[in-house]
Design an enzyme around this catalytic site. Structure first.
Site, PDB file in Angstrom:
ATOM      1  N   GLU A  76       0.848  -1.194   0.000  1.00 24.43           N
ATOM      2  CA  GLU A  76       0.000   0.000   0.000  1.00 24.43           C
ATOM      3  C   GLU A  76       0.880   1.240   0.000  1.00 24.43           C
ATOM      4  O   GLU A  76       1.936   1.269   0.630  1.00 24.43           O
ATOM      5  CB  GLU A  76      -0.897  -0.011   1.246  1.00 24.43           C
ATOM      6  N   GLU A 122      -3.080  10.448   3.083  1.00 31.31           N
ATOM      7  CA  GLU A 122      -4.296  10.687   3.871  1.00 31.31           C
ATOM      8  C   GLU A 122      -4.270  12.137   4.341  1.00 31.31           C
ATOM      9  O   GLU A 122      -3.271  12.592   4.906  1.00 31.31           O
ATOM     10  CB  GLU A 122      -4.380   9.748   5.074  1.00 31.31           C
ATOM     11  N   ASP A 176       0.200   5.351   0.629  1.00 33.95           N
ATOM     12  CA  ASP A 176      -0.890   6.180   1.163  1.00 33.95           C
ATOM     13  C   ASP A 176      -0.634   7.677   1.147  1.00 33.95           C
ATOM     14  O   ASP A 176       0.427   8.144   1.582  1.00 33.95           O
ATOM     15  CB  ASP A 176      -1.131   5.841   2.644  1.00 33.95           C
TER      16      ASP A 176
END
Length: 299
Positions: free
Chosen positions: A107, A111, A109
């Site tokens: 993953e 955010e 990311d």
């Protein structure tokens, strides 16, 4: 009659084959959200507008919303323009990331942690490889990301992962598998995901500031998606047969940092980084930092 049919079908067949060939060598698209993404949850809270040029996600007290890419990718450059939730966005999170599936997933990311009006957004980044994450770096953005669309990019090649904001590198995660034994995302294809959701138990000041539902619905907007990337389909990458990939711009395949890039990276990390797991000595007993932290100054 039969010869006429044959002569007419050959150009048509060639055109079809050319289209298929273009699709197979790689995806270099200035995307249309109808073509590139599926809305996966949130019902009417997620909308594709302007003939596919704009996508919006909304959050109210009942639910958030989200979408995912139709394609899976294995290496590439992914660009998305996002305009984040304006005003008092405390408690909300807008997530934009690449991810594979399963307990040992990879993953990458972005955010965006909302905040009270006038306070800066916090950009939280992380990298998971073979199910192991906990590689957080956080930044305060040096501009207001709610006023206009800004471009958030992930460059993912065999050597490194580069996080970029408006083409400015903010973080680099190098492939150190051979030198330090650190797993690197390199074999699991990933989809693009994005969601807008409520996380007021931790998103803003560790959960001290709660979501003000009188300000709902909260809305984030997306535009100008581009994927210059290898598409994974039926167990194969579209780049396997042609390493050049047929891309209009293949610089991402070996992209690193020149002197100017290193200076921009240093500027961001020195002035706007608010957390780096590689300097959190309280988190790691006896100062035993993760292996990747010892091999590169800027991760």
């Amino acid at each position: 009659m039969s010869s006429d049919k044959t002569s007419l079908s050959k150009p048509l067949l060639c055109s079809v084959l050319m289209v298929i060939s273009c699709m197979l060598v790689g995806l270099a698209s200035a995307g249309n959200f109808y073509q590139d993404f599926d809305i996966t949850w949130g019902d009417h809270r997620a909308q594709i507008l302007q003939g596919g040029k704009l996508l919006t996600l909304s959050l109210d007290k009942a639910s958030g919303s989200g979408f995912q890419s139709k394609n899976e990718y294995l290496f590439g450059r992914i660009d998305m323009q996002i305009k984040l939730v304006p005003g008092n966005s405390a408690g909300t999170i807008t997530a934009y990331y690449l991810s594979s599936q399963g307990p040992n997933h990879d993953e990458i990311d972005f955010e965006f942690l909302g905040n009270l009006s006038g306070d800066p957004y916090t950009l939280h980044t992380n990298v998971f490889s073979q199910g192991k994450g906990n590689r957080e770096q956080k930044f305060h953005l040096w501009f207001d990301p709610t006023k206009a669309f800004d471009t958030y990019s992930i460059v993912w090649n065999k050597q490194r992962i580069i996080f970029m904001v408006d083409n400015i590198p903010i973080r680099v995660f190098n492939n150190l598998e051979s030198t330090a034994g650190v797993a690197f995302p390199k074999s699991q294809p990933m989809r693009i995901y994005s969601s807008l959701w409520n996380a007021d138990d931790w998103a803003t000041r560790g959960g001290l500031v709660k979501t003000d539902w009188t300000k709902a619905p909260f809305t984030a907007s997306y535009a100008n998606f581009k994927a210059n990337a290898c598409v994974w389909s039926v167990g194969k990458s579209t780049c396997d047969a042609n390493n050049s990939g047929g891309f209009n711009d293949a610089t991402w395949q070996n992209q690193g940092q020149d002197a100017a890039g290193r200076n921009r990276l240093r500027w961001v990390q020195q002035k706007f980084m608010v957390y780096n797991y590689c300097t959190d000595l309280k988190r790691f007993p006896k100062g035993q930092l993760p292996a990747e932290c010892k091999h590169s100054r800027f991760l």
